[in-house]
Write an enzyme that holds these catalytic residues in place. Sequence first.
Site, PDB file in Angstrom:
ATOM      1  N   ASP A  90       0.835  -1.201   0.000  1.00 23.88           N
ATOM      2  CA  ASP A  90       0.000   0.000   0.000  1.00 23.88           C
ATOM      3  C   ASP A  90       0.868   1.248   0.000  1.00 23.88           C
ATOM      4  OD1 ASP A  90      -2.079   1.750   0.112  1.00 23.88           O
ATOM      5  OD2 ASP A  90      -2.805   1.145   2.088  1.00 23.88           O
ATOM      6  N   GLY A  91       1.278   1.661  -1.185  1.00 21.83           N
ATOM      7  CA  GLY A  91       2.075   2.878  -1.335  1.00 21.83           C
ATOM      8  C   GLY A  91       1.317   3.982  -2.034  1.00 21.83           C
ATOM      9  N   LYS A  92       0.161   3.651  -2.604  1.00 12.86           N
ATOM     10  CA  LYS A  92      -0.673   4.607  -3.352  1.00 12.86           C
ATOM     11  C   LYS A  92       0.186   5.466  -4.281  1.00 12.86           C
ATOM     12  CE  LYS A  92      -4.475   4.697  -0.054  1.00 12.86           C
ATOM     13  NZ  LYS A  92      -3.883   3.812   0.988  1.00 12.86           N
ATOM     14  N   ARG A  93       0.907   4.779  -5.145  1.00 12.63           N
ATOM     15  CA  ARG A  93       1.802   5.476  -6.076  1.00 12.63           C
ATOM     16  C   ARG A  93       0.996   6.085  -7.215  1.00 12.63           C
ATOM     17  NH1 ARG A  93       5.216   5.688  -2.124  1.00 12.63           N
ATOM     18  NH2 ARG A  93       6.578   3.878  -1.850  1.00 12.63           N
ATOM     19  N   THR A 117      -1.149  -0.561  -4.608  1.00 18.18           N
ATOM     20  CA  THR A 117      -2.219   0.437  -4.675  1.00 18.18           C
ATOM     21  C   THR A 117      -1.687   1.656  -5.417  1.00 18.18           C
ATOM     22  OG1 THR A 117      -1.621   1.394  -2.521  1.00 18.18           O
ATOM     23  CG2 THR A 117      -3.304  -0.338  -2.544  1.00 18.18           C
TER      24      THR A 117
END
EC number: 4.1.1.23
Length: 285
Positions: A90-93, A117
């Site tokens: 979950d790094g929401k890149r 993510t």
Amino acid sequence: MQTMFERLDAAAAKMESFVCVGLDPTPERVPIDDILAFNCAIVDATKDVVSAFKPQFAYYEAMGIEGFKILEKTIQHIRDVAPDHVIVGDGKRGDISTTATAYATAMFETWDVDIATIYAYQGNDSVEPFLQYPGKGVYIVCRTSNPSSRDIQDLVVDGTDQKDQVFDRVADMADRWAGTENVGLVVGATYPDDLRALRSKHPVPHFLIPGVGAQGGVAEDTARAGANERGGGFIVNSSRGIIYASSNPEDFDIAAHEEAEKLKNQLNDALKPDASVNTESVTIE
């Protein structure tokens, strides 16, 4: 070749669990001095009642180089003791062109997570690099669980006669890649009507659902709204509600197991054919 979300559904079926544990340690809340040992204990205690683990990269980045070492060893521990479980990075890149390619390389090659993510607000070229990894997957941030998500995600798209909002458009984008079978959506449990509508309009993408419990989402309602026609196609993430179920260094892992199992049972019971509507929910974050 099995797609990533086929593998995740298989893990959920094997473990009889739609629960994903968020590994989000903060030094001031972890009840023992060793964060890596804490993570490993949580994994060991919950692996028999969950199907996925989700380290949120921000917590490790906040600890600097030592945090990255903890993240690396945590991922390796999951691989060692729970090889059939799925790891969501979950790094929401989110970026464009070569930067998006670098992010994809980092998530899938350096960190070797199974699903990343990402944001798609920059358009197709922020997503495409992540789709170049057969057997891997992405969850595109669509409808988030926080209250101020309405500031942007509820805006009506021009020319749609007040029908399509920004989060609808993001879900429509995901459908473009549905044929690759490696694209899912992040959809928060705190907007159950939107969750239900998105599942109705988009039966194919896998859903990662945060926001059950303390944020307001009800586990049973979430399961019924998020499940696809086969009774699967989703996982519900719980972070603090499981890993901090106890602040006692002697039993934090036992408490984590109990909370994960409680959520597992709530979700499963909600999907039974004779399940009745129940708005009572365990407090899970």
